[in-house]
Design an enzyme around this catalytic site. Structure first.
Site, PDB file in Angstrom:
ATOM      1  N   THR A  73      -0.011   0.235  -2.201  1.00 52.31           N
ATOM      2  CA  THR A  73      -0.202  -0.208  -0.821  1.00 52.31           C
ATOM      3  C   THR A  73      -0.634  -1.662  -0.741  1.00 52.31           C
ATOM      4  OG1 THR A  73      -0.739   1.995  -0.048  1.00 52.31           O
ATOM      5  CG2 THR A  73      -1.622   0.190   1.245  1.00 52.31           C
ATOM      6  N   ASP A  94      -3.082   6.206  -5.157  1.00 49.90           N
ATOM      7  CA  ASP A  94      -2.866   7.653  -5.299  1.00 49.90           C
ATOM      8  C   ASP A  94      -3.051   8.164  -6.720  1.00 49.90           C
ATOM      9  OD1 ASP A  94      -2.452   7.855  -2.619  1.00 49.90           O
ATOM     10  OD2 ASP A  94      -0.265   7.934  -2.734  1.00 49.90           O
ATOM     11  N   SER A 139       2.460   4.295  -6.482  1.00 44.89           N
ATOM     12  CA  SER A 139       1.876   4.888  -7.696  1.00 44.89           C
ATOM     13  C   SER A 139       2.216   6.364  -7.848  1.00 44.89           C
ATOM     14  CB  SER A 139       0.370   4.656  -7.768  1.00 44.89           C
ATOM     15  OG  SER A 139      -0.323   5.506  -6.907  1.00 44.89           O
TER      16      SER A 139
HETATM   17  N1  ASP Z   1       1.075   5.582  -1.931  1.00 43.15           N
HETATM   18  C1  ASP Z   1       0.278   4.430  -2.303  1.00 43.15           C
HETATM   19  C2  ASP Z   1       0.284   4.326  -3.806  1.00 43.15           C
HETATM   20  O1  ASP Z   1      -0.442   5.011  -4.464  1.00 43.15           O
HETATM   21  C3  ASP Z   1      -1.104   4.581  -1.779  1.00 43.15           C
HETATM   22  C4  ASP Z   1      -2.000   3.400  -2.026  1.00 43.15           C
HETATM   23  O2  ASP Z   1      -1.746   2.499  -2.794  1.00 43.15           O
HETATM   24  O3  ASP Z   1      -3.094   3.376  -1.400  1.00 43.15           O
HETATM   25  O4  ASP Z   1       1.037   3.560  -4.341  1.00 43.15           O
END
Ligand code: ASP
Length: 331
Positions: free
Chosen positions: A15, A88, A56
């Site tokens: 993110t 994540d 991730s």
């Molecule tokens: N879906 C994202 C990831 O883990 C969530 C984040 O980075 O907060 O890449």
């Protein structure tokens, strides 16, 4: 003016480096972080390298190896390394990298954010600042920095899906906190370096995590043996309780007899499992299951994957789980 510390930033996506795309937030390369890095360059000499660009959720053991290799290969030219990563699965990566890099000789600090840096309200700038301060601290080890707290990578757990205080240090004090005094380090939490840094990257992904539920069929263990799993981590109840009535133990016995290493941890986030307290737990110990004690599930999984990757058998793995390698367990 004091010389600026030289910090390597390895980006992997998540993110923190995401922008809105057609189907939702998409990770981008480090260009989207540039405005923030400009600010940090006032304080640090920063080299950026994009290692991968993934949400991730898509990071697998192969990527853990790639990240560990990159840290190991480049670290000699820097005072510290920051790894930006999606939140994540960051706790899994930070734990796995801890085991792959024994006796790490520089600070390696994972961080990310709940809101993209591109958002004016992002928590990313704060998290990066904490991570860079820790990376410049001269304290070696693998850490995770978030919400002004720094914890051992192998003790971190993601506890909030959206809240800014997304990670907790489970069963271990923070390694450092940002307070009105700056970065306050708890020296007792800094891992001891016992020899030269090493890269030990082999890992086995035939490990299954099983969350116990009341009435779970013991046949599941037979299915896991048939599928070729070599390790099972069971998140049991409370102190490590498992149903031992009505054939409940037969599946675990069959798995252990088939040479599978079975580690029992607890579904409770805090405190330690201890199989010696209840009769049900002692029955498991007699079978040869391994105690996960106060390790996080992420640390138990990655330690078992790493141990199997080194070619260890059940006996050696049992011994390994009685040893604290990098602060992951209280023995
Ligand atoms: N879906 C994202 C990831 O883990 C969530 C984040 O980075 O907060 O890449």
């Amino acid at each position: 003016m004091a010389l600026k510390k030289h910090i390597l930033l390895l980006t992997t996506g998540g993110t923190i480096a995401s922008m809105p795309g057609t189907g939702g937030l998409e990770p981008h390369r480090s260009g989207v972080m540039e405005r923030e890095l400009q600010q940090l360059r006032t304080y640090y000499d920063i080299t950026v390298e994009d290692v991968m660009c993934l949400d991730s959720s898509n990071i697998r053991p192969e990527e853990w190896q790639q990240i560990a290799r990159e840290i190991f290969r480049r670290r000699g030219d820097f005072d510290g390394v920051v790894v930006s990563h999606g939140t994540d699965t960051m706790a899994y990566t930070a734990s796995a990298v801890t085991f792959m890099l024994p006796d790490m000789d520089v600070p390696v600090v994972f961080t990310g954010s709940q809101l993209p840096l591109a958002d004016v309200l992002s928590d990313g700038p704060d998290n990066l600042r904490t991570a860079f301060a820790m990376a410049a601290s001269g304290r070696p080890g693998v850490f995770l920095a978030f919400d002004r707290k720094v914890m051992l990578g192998c003790r971190a757990v993601k506890v909030r899906a959206t809240g800014f205080s997304a990670f907790e240090s489970v069963n271990a004090r923070y390694a450092a906190r940002v307070t009105g005094l700056g970065l306050v380090i708890d020296e007792r939490q800094i891992p001891r370096v016992k020899g030269p840094a090493r890269l030990v990257e082999e890992i086995c992904d035939d490990v299954f995590l099983l969350k116990l539920t009341p009435g779970l069929s013991p046949r599941i263990f037979g299915a896991l043996v048939d599928m070729g799993y070599r390790g099972i981590v069971i998140e049991a109840f409370g102190l490590g309780g498992i149903n031992v009535l009505n054939e409940g133990l037969s599946g675990i016995r069959a798995a252990v007899e088939a040479g599978i290493s079975v580690v029992v941890t607890t579904q409770c986030l805090y405190d330690s499992s201890d199989l010696r307290v209840y009769q049900v737990g002692n029955r498991l110990l007699e079978l040869g299951v391994i105690q996960g004690r106060d390790m996080t599930t992420e640390a138990a999984m990655t330690k078992l994957m790493w141990a199997l990757g080194q070619g260890m058998g059940p006996k050696e793995i049992r011994k390994l789980f009685m040893i604290d390698l990098a602060g992951e367990v209280t023995v």
